[in-house]
Design an enzyme around this catalytic site. Structure first.
Site, mmCIF file in Angstrom:
data_model
loop_
_atom_site.group_PDB
_atom_site.id
_atom_site.type_symbol
_atom_site.label_atom_id
_atom_site.label_comp_id
_atom_site.label_asym_id
_atom_site.label_seq_id
_atom_site.Cartn_x
_atom_site.Cartn_y
_atom_site.Cartn_z
ATOM 1 C CB THR A 14 -0.903 0.007 1.256
ATOM 2 O OG1 THR A 14 -1.814 -1.073 1.146
ATOM 3 C CG2 THR A 14 -1.684 1.297 1.390
ATOM 4 C CG ASP A 68 -1.735 -6.632 -2.550
ATOM 5 O OD1 ASP A 68 -2.670 -5.833 -2.592
ATOM 6 O OD2 ASP A 68 -1.560 -7.439 -1.607
ATOM 7 C CB SER A 69 2.546 -8.157 0.854
ATOM 8 O OG SER A 69 1.462 -8.079 1.737
ATOM 9 C CB SER A 70 -2.299 -10.699 -1.198
ATOM 10 O OG SER A 70 -2.755 -9.720 -0.331
ATOM 11 C CG ASP A 101 -2.746 -7.601 3.023
ATOM 12 O OD1 ASP A 101 -3.105 -6.886 3.984
ATOM 13 O OD2 ASP A 101 -3.278 -7.553 1.903
ATOM 14 C CB THR A 176 0.451 -11.429 14.508
ATOM 15 O OG1 THR A 176 -0.537 -12.023 13.680
ATOM 16 C CG2 THR A 176 -0.223 -10.753 15.687
ATOM 17 C CD GLN A 287 -8.987 -22.390 16.982
ATOM 18 O OE1 GLN A 287 -9.940 -21.649 17.178
ATOM 19 N NE2 GLN A 287 -9.132 -23.670 16.686
HETATM 20 N N1 ASP Z 1 -2.748 -5.387 0.270
HETATM 21 C C1 ASP Z 1 -1.660 -4.542 0.726
HETATM 22 C C2 ASP Z 1 -0.388 -5.373 0.725
HETATM 23 O O1 ASP Z 1 -0.214 -6.186 1.598
HETATM 24 C C3 ASP Z 1 -1.969 -4.022 2.088
HETATM 25 C C4 ASP Z 1 -0.924 -3.108 2.690
HETATM 26 O O2 ASP Z 1 0.184 -2.972 2.236
HETATM 27 O O3 ASP Z 1 -1.264 -2.469 3.725
HETATM 28 O O4 ASP Z 1 0.416 -5.220 -0.152
#
Ligand code: ASP
Length: 349
Positions: A14, A68-70, A101, A176, A287
């Protein structure tokens, strides 16, 4: 002669995103190039505060395709590790700009792969893009520079993989992502923060890992054939039995209840035994955010212990995942090493 040499690696997130349709804030955010970020942060420029006043010399590198880190996978960890390994000797500290993420997964993965790390590797990003008037990017990145270039600011040098975010300095493999909307996006639920970057910067030295004696090296391989299973009331153990017969599967992370408890029905125990007998490594983590697995506390946990499940102690999900992936690719005596505190990721009880 620069007072500190810092390598900044931009991977995406982001922090450097802009709207897909420029000017249309309803269009989704997508990563932009490094220039976009650099332009928005004058303190990074050649005549900005850090270089002109403090003598810090920056070198910038960027992923060819910022993401995007996803989208992160072990291949991206390997790219980061490659850059760190090639440049390790030439810099005093490293900053990795990363999406939030999966930041805690990357921090954990790097902490295991970077063996005998003797310099700070500081990961940061932001909740709002750098172009936003209320962005947290500038303070997060500035704070990361203070930690990476510690000696310039008379701060202790921390030879660890760290997450520096919203005025908190956290051990990477204890962190986390706790919020997708608050500026305070990360927590270290089971280990004290290593520092606080408010008006004054405080570092709590007593929690910092000691400087290594052995030479630095990188072990960049990770096994991806693992699975994370979260138990819930009504969980069908047959699913575990089917997994036990999956030839590719190497490891299972079982997210159990409370202090490491699970149903004690015959079908559940049989399924767990089958997993272990079929050579799968099964790791028990709680959990609960602040959970410590103690399989001796209750009969429902003890059953798991007797089946040969390994305690994940107070590891975060991110640390447990990265540790299992890394050990499966690098270590023969897996069960023993999973129980050990390798990089400050777990407390021994
Ligand atoms: N979706 C974004 C990512 O992980 C979220 C962020 O950076 O805050 O790249």
């Amino acid at each position: 002669m620069p007072s500190a040499k810092i390598l900044i690696l931009y991977t995406g997130g982001t922090i450097g995103m802009g709207h897909e349709i420029p000017g249309d804030s309803s269009s989704p955010l997508i990563p932009q190039g490094w220039e976009f970020l650099q332009k928005a942060m004058p303190a990074l420029s050649f005549d900005g505060f850090f270089t002109k006043e403090k003598g810090i010399e920056f070198t910038y590198k960027s992923f060819e395709h910022v993401i995007d880190s996803s989208e992160f996978a072990p291949a991206h960890w390997a790219d980061i590790l490659d850059i760190l390994s090639l440049n390790y000797e030439h810099f005093d500290g490293f900053i990795i700009i990363h999406g939030t993420d999966t930041m805690a997964y990357t921090a954990s993965a790097l902490s295991f792969a970077l063996q005998n790390l003797g310099k700070p590797v500081v990961i940061t990003g932001s909740q709002l893009p750098i172009f936003h008037p209320r962005t947290d990017a500038i303070s997060n990145l500035s704070n990361a520079i203070y930690i990476a270039a510690a000696k310039v600011f008379n701060l202790p040098m921390i030879p660890e993989v760290l997450i520096c975010f919203n005025d908190k300095l956290l051990r990477g493999n204890r962190s986390t992502k706790s919020s997708s909307k608050d500026f305070s996006g990360f927590e270290s639920p089971s280990f004290p923060d290593l520092g606080s970057l408010e008006q004054a910067i405080q570092i709590w030295d007593k929690y910092i890992l000691p400087l290594p004696i052995a030479p630095f090296r990188v072990l960049p391989n990770f096994e991806t054939n693992i699975i994370i299973i979260t138990l819930f009331p009504g969980f069908n153990p047959e699913i575990l039995s089917r997994l036990a017969n999956d030839k590719q599967l190497k490891g299972v992370i079982l997210r159990t209840f409370g202090s490491g408890n699970a149903p004690s029905s015959e079908t559940f125990i049989r399924a767990i035994k089958l997993l272990v007998d079929n050579g799968k490594t099964v790791l028990n983590i709680s959990q609960c955010q602040e959970g410590f697995v103690n399989m001796k506390a209750y009969k429902t946990g003890n059953n798991l212990f007797l089946c040969g499940i390994i305690s994940g102690a107070d590891m975060t999900l991110e640390a447990a995942t990265a540790k299992m992936m890394w050990l499966l690719a690098n270590e023969k005596d897996l069960n023993f090493s999973l129980l050990k505190n390798l990089k400050g990721e777990l407390s021994l009880n």
